[in-house]
Design an enzyme around this catalytic site. Structure first.
Site, PDB file in Angstrom:
ATOM      1  N   THR A 125      10.228  20.936  81.684  1.00 57.15           N
ATOM      2  CA  THR A 125      10.036  20.583  83.083  1.00 57.15           C
ATOM      3  C   THR A 125      11.330  20.076  83.691  1.00 57.15           C
ATOM      4  O   THR A 125      12.232  19.623  82.981  1.00 57.15           O
ATOM      5  CB  THR A 125       8.975  19.482  83.244  1.00 57.15           C
ATOM      6  OG1 THR A 125       9.535  18.220  82.839  1.00 57.15           O
ATOM      7  CG2 THR A 125       7.731  19.768  82.443  1.00 57.15           C
ATOM      8  N   ASP A 126      11.415  20.131  85.003  1.00 59.41           N
ATOM      9  CA  ASP A 126      12.484  19.429  85.698  1.00 59.41           C
ATOM     10  C   ASP A 126      12.249  17.934  85.531  1.00 59.41           C
ATOM     11  O   ASP A 126      11.200  17.484  85.076  1.00 59.41           O
ATOM     12  CB  ASP A 126      12.531  19.835  87.172  1.00 59.41           C
ATOM     13  CG  ASP A 126      13.952  19.857  87.715  1.00 59.41           C
ATOM     14  OD1 ASP A 126      14.764  19.021  87.278  1.00 59.41           O
ATOM     15  OD2 ASP A 126      14.254  20.704  88.569  1.00 59.41           O
TER      16      ASP A 126
END
Length: 645
Positions: free
Chosen positions: A351-352
């Protein structure tokens, strides 16, 4: 206040002492069949995961069988950690380094959290000290129960400029144009060479995971991250993305490579009104041109065929494109149905940063809320569950493995689900050779990082990235290249550099030519992080527009604009004698072009719109669609260099 700081310092020191005291001995060396191996679990035997002769999948399976739930959970998190300047572990509050207020000590993450993937924001000014710190961290990791090595990751850090907050300072590394400038060269082999040099410099100091390249398309000119992309054309971006990945990883990722985490699937460019998805007001990605599939091309024709090891989805919500309007990483239709099943991607999906919990200062003050777009009302526990269900492997910008352990112990997540993700993450550690030898030659790092050959290659790329947009004065002549030693009025140029080319004067009225460097305009935003982002309108405010055109009325103006985003400047372009678009080039490189020491060859990687009305009328997801652009995509002039004598 001093008492409070002293108490915090003491607390961190005690915490560090406790963590480090929990470490065991360093791995012994086993000699078998004339070969040496590290006894990472210290049992006096050669386990399959310690044996480099065993196929990687078997090594991963053997290690997984030996891992506790807590150790598996730790592998699934990656967050920032601090770096010491003296080559030792970074273990507490450093009054000369304010980042230690925000970042956990090395041992807290490594020992207490069982984490072994870290991202770094420290500037590498001293390659030897940085490499020594890396070695110290790997030695500490070797002393954990199973000796799982650390993977060190970084955002881009090779730019002459920092592109409005899209990259880290280059420090001692060789200096190159922004990725958008590499796109201006139209040269895939140059991009591959650049990424190969990045690989060599990263490896010299122990960095083994690149949180780049960005395969996003800059179809929305107001977006703050344009400089990190290869422009708005999908075919060009695909070609350069593939070259970049191959430069980092080789044709097949192994111990000589750096793993590429390509971002941001499924394309982070079409931001509503160009706002940035780091912030709630920019959480929507929109597709008024029904052009979602266009943004997949750099992945399907670039990153995936090149074998990208890892992928990062973006923050934003792809409005109306799936069965629910939630951020990409929370979206099962994006992560599992599209990325895993449709494209068959079996690498790591990370994920970011910061989707689950708020970024807090000392656990007290929220400096940036979680970017949990579309699921803001969910608790951190529920957000983690949704991310796992979507299909991600690793949680970026988070350090809460205890919450994942709780989810397993409560029966909400089967441990076998963790095994799927941990297997992928460990596989890359084995492919990179970290289990066999994670150490680097700290003294040699100084010779590799910023070597003369790498610096020269970066300067050549800066030259090739410059785009000559105009070369016509009011009388129909072509002022460039300049000859002799004219009187120069300069702005935003190092006087010592400019003095090599001409006689410097104090006012435009005294000059033969004015040479001014400026940057694409933006609207400053309030807030600690918002202020770092270049967003909003692209046209010059009236006072600056008037000032530049007045200078151009007094003396032939040669204007350079740093285009970290497209700029709107028709009146300024009309009044200028020459205009150059740059994407990260030092003063000497710019003046070398102006004085004809090389022939300009760059081509625009995006349109330069003719007005803000045209910008507002174009579609965020469609390339090349602003009406009557001032300079179209692919535009660029050149000139012949006069022969001596």
């Amino acid at each position: 206040m001093l008492l409070g700081i002293g108490g915090l310092w003491l607390t961190l020191k005690l915490q560090s002492w406790s963590n480090l005291s929990d470490l065991g001995e360093r791995a012994g060396i086993l000699e078998i069949d004339g070969l040496t191996f590290r006894d990472l679990n210290k049992n006096g035997e050669l386990d399959p995961y310690e044996d480099r002769r065993v196929p990687i999948d078997e090594r991963v399976d053997d290690l997984l069988r030996q891992m506790t739930l807590e150790e598996k959970a730790g592998v699934m998190f990656i967050n920032f950690t601090s770096v010491s300047s003296d080559g030792e572990l970074s273990e507490g509050l450093d009054f000369f380094d304010p980042t230690t207020l925000l970042l956990a000590p090395n041992s807290e993450l490594l020992v207490a959290k069982h984490m072994n993937s870290f991202s770094l924001i420290a500037t590498v000014d001293d390659p030897t000290a940085f490499a020594s710190w890396q070695n110290a961290l790997q030695k500490a990791a070797e002393r954990t129960r199973l000796g799982i090595p650390v993977t060190l990751a970084t955002d881009p850090r090779h730019g002459v400029a920092t592109g409005g907050g899209i990259a880290l300072p280059s420090g001692a590394f060789s200096k190159w144009p922004d990725p958008i400038g590499l796109a201006a060269t139209r040269d895939a082999e140059l991009v591959r060479e650049f990424a190969d040099i990045v690989r060599q410099e990263y490896r010299a100091v122990g960095l083994r995971l690149a949180l780049h390249p960005s395969a996003d398309l800059a179809t929305e000119p107001r977006w703050a991250r344009v400089a990190a992309t290869f422009g708005e054309d999908a075919a060009l971006s695909a070609e350069l993305t593939a070259a970049y990945v191959r430069g980092l990883q080789g044709e097949k990722l192994d111990a000589r490579g750096v793993a590429a985490m390509v971002k941001h699937f499924s394309g982070g460019g079409p931001q509503a009104d160009g706002e940035d998805a780091h912030f709630e007001y920019g959480k929507e990605q929109v597709y008024p041109g029904d052009n979602f599939d266009y943004h997949l091309i750099p992945f399907e024709d670039g990153a995936f065929p090149a074998g990208a090891a890892q992928v990062m989805p973006y923050y934003g919500i792809p409005i109306g494109q799936t069965d629910e309007d939630v951020g990409f990483s929370f979206n099962r239709s994006i992560v599992t149905s599209l990325l895993r099943e449709h494209y068959g991607f079996d690498g790591v999906i990370c994920t970011d940063w910061g989707l689950i919990s708020d970024n807090e200062l000392l656990g007290i003050y929220t400096i940036l809320p979680a970017r949990a777009w579309g699921v803001e009302d969910l608790t951190p526990r529920e957000r983690m569950l949704k991310l796992i269900d979507a299909g991600v492997d690793q949680f970026g910008g988070e350090q809460i493995p205890e919450l994942l352990v709780e989810l397993v112990r409560s029966g909400d997540v089967p441990e076998a689900r963790l095994d799927e993700s941990v297997r992928r993450i460990l596989r890359d550690k084995f492919r990179l050779g970290l289990f066999d030898d994670p150490y680097v030659d700290a003294e040699a790092a100084q010779q590799v990082v910023g070597s003369d050959a790498f610096v020269a290659a970066g300067i050549e790329a800066q030259r090739r990235s410059l785009v000559l947009l105009k070369n016509r004065d009011g009388e129909g002549g072509s002022p460039l290249p300049l000859i002799g030693r004219p009187r120069l009025y300069i702005e935003n140029i190092d006087p010592d550099v400019a003095a090599k080319f001409g006689e410097l004067v104090a006012t435009p009225e005294e000059a033969d030519f004015a040479i001014i460097r400026t940057s694409a305009p933006y609207e400053p935003r309030n807030g600690l992080f918002e202020s770092l982002v270049h967003a909003g309108a692209l046209d010059f405010p009236e006072p600056e527009k008037r000032r530049l055109t007045e200078i151009a009325g007094k003396v032939p103006l040669i204007l350079d604009i740093y285009l970290d985003r497209p700029a709107v400047f028709p009146e300024i372009a009309q009044s200028s004698a020459a205009v150059i678009g740059s994407f990260g080039a030092n003063d000497e490189v710019l003046l070398d072009l102006i004085f004809g020491r090389f022939t300009p060859s760059g081509r625009l990687p995006f349109e330069l719109p003719s007005s803000m009305q045209a910008v507002e009328a174009q579609f965020e997801d469609v390339p090349h669609d602003s009406r009557n652009p001032l300079y179209p995509f692919g535009y660029g002039l050149s000139f012949d260099i006069p022969k001596a004598g």
